[in-house]
Design a protein around this motif. Structure first.
Motif, PDB file in Angstrom:
ATOM      1  N   ARG A   1      -3.424  -3.541   2.850  1.00 36.28           N
ATOM      2  CA  ARG A   1      -2.276  -2.644   2.809  1.00 36.28           C
ATOM      3  C   ARG A   1      -1.016  -3.499   2.830  1.00 36.28           C
ATOM      4  O   ARG A   1      -0.736  -4.185   3.811  1.00 36.28           O
ATOM      5  CB  ARG A   1      -2.295  -1.704   4.008  1.00 36.28           C
ATOM      6  N   VAL A   2      -0.269  -3.467   1.719  1.00 33.88           N
ATOM      7  CA  VAL A   2       0.924  -4.290   1.588  1.00 33.88           C
ATOM      8  C   VAL A   2       2.117  -3.409   1.257  1.00 33.88           C
ATOM      9  O   VAL A   2       1.973  -2.315   0.710  1.00 33.88           O
ATOM     10  CB  VAL A   2       0.746  -5.379   0.495  1.00 33.88           C
ATOM     11  N   CYS A   3       3.326  -3.894   1.585  1.00 29.69           N
ATOM     12  CA  CYS A   3       4.534  -3.162   1.249  1.00 29.69           C
ATOM     13  C   CYS A   3       4.807  -3.303  -0.252  1.00 29.69           C
ATOM     14  O   CYS A   3       4.263  -4.180  -0.919  1.00 29.69           O
ATOM     15  CB  CYS A   3       5.724  -3.648   2.074  1.00 29.69           C
ATOM     16  N   THR A   4       5.642  -2.444  -0.791  1.00 28.84           N
ATOM     17  CA  THR A   4       5.881  -2.428  -2.233  1.00 28.84           C
ATOM     18  C   THR A   4       6.562  -3.708  -2.713  1.00 28.84           C
ATOM     19  O   THR A   4       6.342  -4.144  -3.840  1.00 28.84           O
ATOM     20  CB  THR A   4       6.723  -1.208  -2.622  1.00 28.84           C
TER      21      THR A   4
ATOM     22  N   LEU B   1       3.827   1.327   2.620  1.00 25.77           N
ATOM     23  CA  LEU B   1       2.608   0.544   2.453  1.00 25.77           C
ATOM     24  C   LEU B   1       1.706   1.179   1.401  1.00 25.77           C
ATOM     25  O   LEU B   1       1.541   2.398   1.366  1.00 25.77           O
ATOM     26  CB  LEU B   1       1.850   0.446   3.777  1.00 25.77           C
TER      27      LEU B   1
ATOM     28  N   CYS C   1       3.551  -9.875   4.627  1.00 24.06           N
ATOM     29  CA  CYS C   1       4.809 -10.381   5.191  1.00 24.06           C
ATOM     30  C   CYS C   1       5.015  -9.997   6.649  1.00 24.06           C
ATOM     31  O   CYS C   1       5.899 -10.531   7.313  1.00 24.06           O
ATOM     32  CB  CYS C   1       5.991  -9.896   4.351  1.00 24.06           C
TER      33      CYS C   1
ATOM     34  N   CYS D   1       2.682  -4.513   7.198  1.00 27.64           N
ATOM     35  CA  CYS D   1       2.253  -5.150   5.948  1.00 27.64           C
ATOM     36  C   CYS D   1       1.395  -6.375   6.286  1.00 27.64           C
ATOM     37  O   CYS D   1       1.755  -7.176   7.149  1.00 27.64           O
ATOM     38  CB  CYS D   1       3.467  -5.564   5.124  1.00 27.64           C
ATOM     39  N   GLU D   2       0.275  -6.519   5.594  1.00 25.58           N
ATOM     40  CA  GLU D   2      -0.639  -7.620   5.878  1.00 25.58           C
ATOM     41  C   GLU D   2      -0.200  -8.936   5.253  1.00 25.58           C
ATOM     42  O   GLU D   2      -0.744  -9.983   5.566  1.00 25.58           O
ATOM     43  CB  GLU D   2      -2.054  -7.258   5.408  1.00 25.58           C
TER      44      GLU D   2
ATOM     45  N   CYS E   1       6.026  -6.792  -1.560  1.00 29.97           N
ATOM     46  CA  CYS E   1       4.959  -7.791  -1.711  1.00 29.97           C
ATOM     47  C   CYS E   1       4.060  -7.443  -2.886  1.00 29.97           C
ATOM     48  O   CYS E   1       3.587  -8.326  -3.594  1.00 29.97           O
ATOM     49  CB  CYS E   1       4.135  -7.874  -0.431  1.00 29.97           C
ATOM     50  N   ARG E   2       3.809  -6.169  -3.094  1.00 25.95           N
ATOM     51  CA  ARG E   2       2.963  -5.751  -4.215  1.00 25.95           C
ATOM     52  C   ARG E   2       3.579  -6.133  -5.547  1.00 25.95           C
ATOM     53  O   ARG E   2       2.905  -6.582  -6.454  1.00 25.95           O
ATOM     54  CB  ARG E   2       2.733  -4.247  -4.133  1.00 25.95           C
TER      55      ARG E   2
ATOM     56  N   LYS F   1       6.016  -7.047   7.768  1.00 23.83           N
ATOM     57  CA  LYS F   1       7.070  -6.035   7.921  1.00 23.83           C
ATOM     58  C   LYS F   1       6.495  -4.813   8.641  1.00 23.83           C
ATOM     59  O   LYS F   1       5.426  -4.324   8.294  1.00 23.83           O
ATOM     60  CB  LYS F   1       7.593  -5.626   6.549  1.00 23.83           C
TER      61      LYS F   1
END
Length: 71
Positions: A61-64, A46, A8, A5-6, A66-67, A10
């Motif tokens: 591209r972020v994890c859900t 992601l 956090c 993840c960009e 963070c989204r 993760k």
């Protein structure tokens, strides 16, 4: 493509998948026995997200998790 993840940071983790057989002692059996241990890889979920920073649209591209915190 990296599986990180960009926001956090993760990333993937390695865990053990444990397979057991038998009946538990508390249920009147002789106890559960481990018959196999296999390493498995869990990757974060992601999702692509378009973010505007300083008037420029960036696709990250972020994890859900963070989204959800951004939206």
């Amino acid at each position: 493509m990296s599986k990180v993840c960009e926001m956090c940071g993760k990333g993937p983790v390695v865990v053990n998948s444990v397979v057991r057989r038998g009946k538990a002692r508390a249920a009147g059996g002789v106890g559960r026995k481990v018959t196999g241990v296999t390493k498995t890889r869990q990757v974060p979920n992601l999702q692509p997200l378009t973010v505007t920073r300083g008037g420029i649209s960036l696709r990250v591209r972020v994890c859900t998790k963070c989204r959800r915190s951004l939206i």
